[in-house]
Design a protein around this motif. Structure first.
Motif, short mmCIF file in Angstrom:
data_model
loop_
_atom_site.label_atom_id
_atom_site.label_comp_id
_atom_site.label_asym_id
_atom_site.label_seq_id
_atom_site.Cartn_x
_atom_site.Cartn_y
_atom_site.Cartn_z
N VAL A 185 -2.52 -5.69 -10.22
CA VAL A 185 -3.01 -4.97 -8.09
C VAL A 185 -3.19 -3.06 -8.92
N ARG A 186 -2.44 -2.60 -9.38
CA ARG A 186 -2.58 -1.75 -9.47
C ARG A 186 -4.05 -1.19 -10.23
N TYR A 216 -9.03 -5.41 -2.43
CA TYR A 216 -8.30 -5.68 -3.02
C TYR A 216 -6.68 -6.11 -2.66
N PRO A 217 -5.79 -4.80 -2.59
CA PRO A 217 -4.65 -4.87 -2.03
C PRO A 217 -4.62 -5.44 -0.73
N TYR A 218 -5.39 -4.98 0.52
CA TYR A 218 -5.22 -5.85 1.32
C TYR A 218 -5.02 -7.01 1.52
N ALA A 263 -7.33 -2.30 -7.84
CA ALA A 263 -7.29 -1.62 -6.43
C ALA A 263 -7.99 -0.12 -7.29
N LEU A 320 0.87 -1.18 0.39
CA LEU A 320 0.33 0.10 0.03
C LEU A 320 0.89 1.84 -0.13
N PRO A 350 -10.81 -1.37 -2.88
CA PRO A 350 -9.68 -1.10 -2.29
C PRO A 350 -9.99 -1.65 -1.14
#
Length: 580
Positions: free
Chosen positions: A493-494, A503-505, A497, A446, A501
């Motif tokens: 991933v970018r 998804y990255p976690y 995301a 993040l 929001p």
């Protein structure tokens, strides 16, 4: 089965993998440091770790610490070992010569820390935070605080602690309640309770410096309202400060380390850094601590490898199937395919981690002392990217490899007859403290991958691709392919995301492990190039080639599983409460 410092591999990393004899002369602070001096330092550190610390490891675990009328007594032999540590000048190793330090590179400090943690993790907990506290005070302390307290840290006459956690506030520092009120004389009255404080009270050094996060009366809510204060055990007039140890934790491992509950009752303290700027000052210490915790994982992996190797070379069971071995020794378990694979993984992962850990420390040296500002900035960025990977991936491997090593022992490994059960217990905590591994994964993805628009990752991939271009054969192909996969995954991933929001976690943990595997591919690709400098018939060259082949055959395939895991994280997770 005596623990031994892995000096041969340490020297290989310094001499061939990092080529410090070429890089140190380019840094004015280390112009007088050469490989011969570095080897002498490592040999002396090995002697101290092997002869003083390692013999106290098991006894310190069994005896543990005890609290007597507010005073903590460490296990027998611990205070004498600390006196020997101070007399040897080890606290001053990587400190500024103007403050009484020896001014040696941080990469040698990293090697020292690996040996300390590998030989006796419980004892090393008392000294492990000292260099981070030194950096914190050197960067943010007032001239008066530096003059008064830095010499004691550098000499080892004083040991520091880091006081963050409270009963209601673990990883979420915004929940901290400890408070600091002005006394009117430039000092503050610090009041509150702190939990899980390593070395919060002990009998190794006379004074203990507590670096405490607390709130001023006018502090805003949340983590932005925290200030950092230095609270010594003893005040300048010789009176005991109002800091009390209310209890010791009874722990799964590192039982020789005093993990304390501390109570501050209007204890006198002094501000470090700016009001409400405590996190900025504290993170100087925490980043140093996180690299050191990664070295704990490496130390445990190395210890587990040594223990499993030595046991497997003497334990006899059924004859090995399919092996054209002489009858004598054919029943040693190290000949069995399952054991050979386990032992090779222990060796290969340990040596790969060592190269990467020392590489990160070397970047910190460049960040501190390179002539060009741009070079310093790039080195700092690379070190910041590597730190959460080293902390999380190495500590996970330290525990996982200790478990695999215990399997080599069979039932004996589950008893106290052998050291591996303590290694397994001691290694587990490193995945939790100094920011849990989950927090490290979030920090990496993040803040340091998505947060800067990809500039840091581009810099890191540039370093890895440069190595792939310099390599040849399979190593070049495998490393280049691994870089391609990492780049593609992070780009996806970018993109994901932006629409999800969370998804990255969900993907962060697997992303970190993916990065760790790519970095291991880099470590072994560079090793493949470096061993060309070794004599053709040298045993170390043969062993390194075996390790290179094993990594690319058996361990690099983890990469495809990790790529798939990051992709699978696109599926939302249910909420557990709703399932019931």
């Amino acid at each position: 089965m005596a623990w031994k410092a892995p000096l041969r591999d340490m020297q290989f990393v310094l001499q061939h993998w990092l080529r410090v004899d070429q890089s140190w002369p380019q840094l004015a602070a280390y112009a007088d440091v050469d490989l011969d001096l570095a080897v002498q330092v490592l040999e002396e550190a090995a002697r101290f770790s092997e002869q003083v610390l390692a013999p106290l490891n098991a006894s310190g675990d069994r005896q543990g610490c005890r609290l007597e009328q507010g005073e903590v007594r460490t296990p027998d032999g611990f205070p004498a070992a600390y006196r020997a540590f101070v007399e040897g000048g080890w606290p001053a190793l990587a400190c500024d010569p103007s403050l009484g330090g020896q001014g040696l590179p941080l990469v040698l400090e990293a090697a020292l820390q690996e040996m300390l943690f590998g030989s006796n993790h419980g004892w090393a907990m008392y000294t492990g935070i000292a260099h981070g506290a030194y950096l914190c005070l050197k960067s943010h302390g007032s001239a008066a605080l530096q003059a008064r307290y830095l010499p004691g840290i550098v000499s080892g006459q004083t040991l520091p602690t880091m006081c963050l956690t409270e009963p209601q506030a673990g990883s979420d520092l915004s929940l901290l309640r400890s408070r600091a009120e002005p006394r009117g004389d430039g000092s503050y009255a610090v009041t509150g309770n702190k939990l899980f404080i390593s070395g919060g009270e002990h009998d190794l050094s006379h004074d203990i410096l507590h670096l405490v996060l607390a709130r001023f009366p006018d502090a805003p809510a949340g983590s932005r309202g925290l200030s950092l204060l230095l609270v010594p055990k003893w005040q300048g007039n010789g009176e005991r400060n109002a800091v009390y140890c209310d209890g010791l934790e009874h722990k799964l491992g590192i039982r020789g380390s005093a993990t304390c509950a501390l109570r501050f009752e209007a204890a006198r303290g002094w501000l470090v850094g700016q009001p409400h700027g405590g996190l900025a000052a504290m993170f100087v210490m925490m980043n140093s601590a996180r690299l050191h915790v990664g070295l704990q994982g490496l130390g445990h992996a190395e210890a587990a490898w040594q223990q499993a190797r030595d046991y497997a070379l003497e334990r006899r069971q059924m004859n090995t199937p399919g092996q054209a071995k002489a009858a004598q020794g054919a029943d040693l378990i190290h000949l069995h395919p399952a054991m050979r694979r386990a032992l090779l993984e222990l060796r290969v992962r340990s040596e790969g981690m060592r190269a990467l850990a020392y590489w990160a420390a070397h970047w910190l040296d460049i960040a501190a002392f390179a002539d060009e500002p741009e070079q310093r900035a790039q080195a700092a960025t690379l070190a910041a990217l590597l730190t959460p990977v080293i902390k999380a991936a190495f500590t996970e491997q330290g525990f996982s490899l200790a478990s695999k090593a215990l399997q080599v022992f069979g039932g004996y490994g589950y008893t106290q007859e052998f050291a591996i059960e303590q290694t397994l217990r001691d290694s587990r905590i490193a995945m939790i403290y100094e920011g849990t591994n989950e927090i490290q994964a979030n920090d990496l993805l993040l803040r340091k991958v998505l947060g800067d628009g990809g500039e840091g990752v581009a810099l890191l991939l540039g370093e890895l691709r440069t190595e792939a271009a310099a390599s040849s054969g399979r190593a070049a192909t495998e490393l280049g392919g691994a870089c391609d996969k990492l780049q593609a995954v992070l780009a996806n991933v970018r993109s994901m995301a932006a629409g999800d929001p969370e998804y990255p976690y969900r993907a962060a943990g697997d992303c970190l492990q993916l990065c760790a595997t790519v970095l291991q591919a880099f470590a072994w690709a560079r090793t493949a190039r470096c061993i060309e400098a070794l004599p053709a018939l040298a045993a170390q060259r043969r062993e390194k080639q075996e390790s290179i082949d094993f990594f690319f055959d058996y361990l690099l395939p983890d990469l495809d599983r990790q790529v798939a895991a990051v992709a699978a994280a696109a599926a939302p997770l249910p909420f557990i409460a709703e399932a019931f």
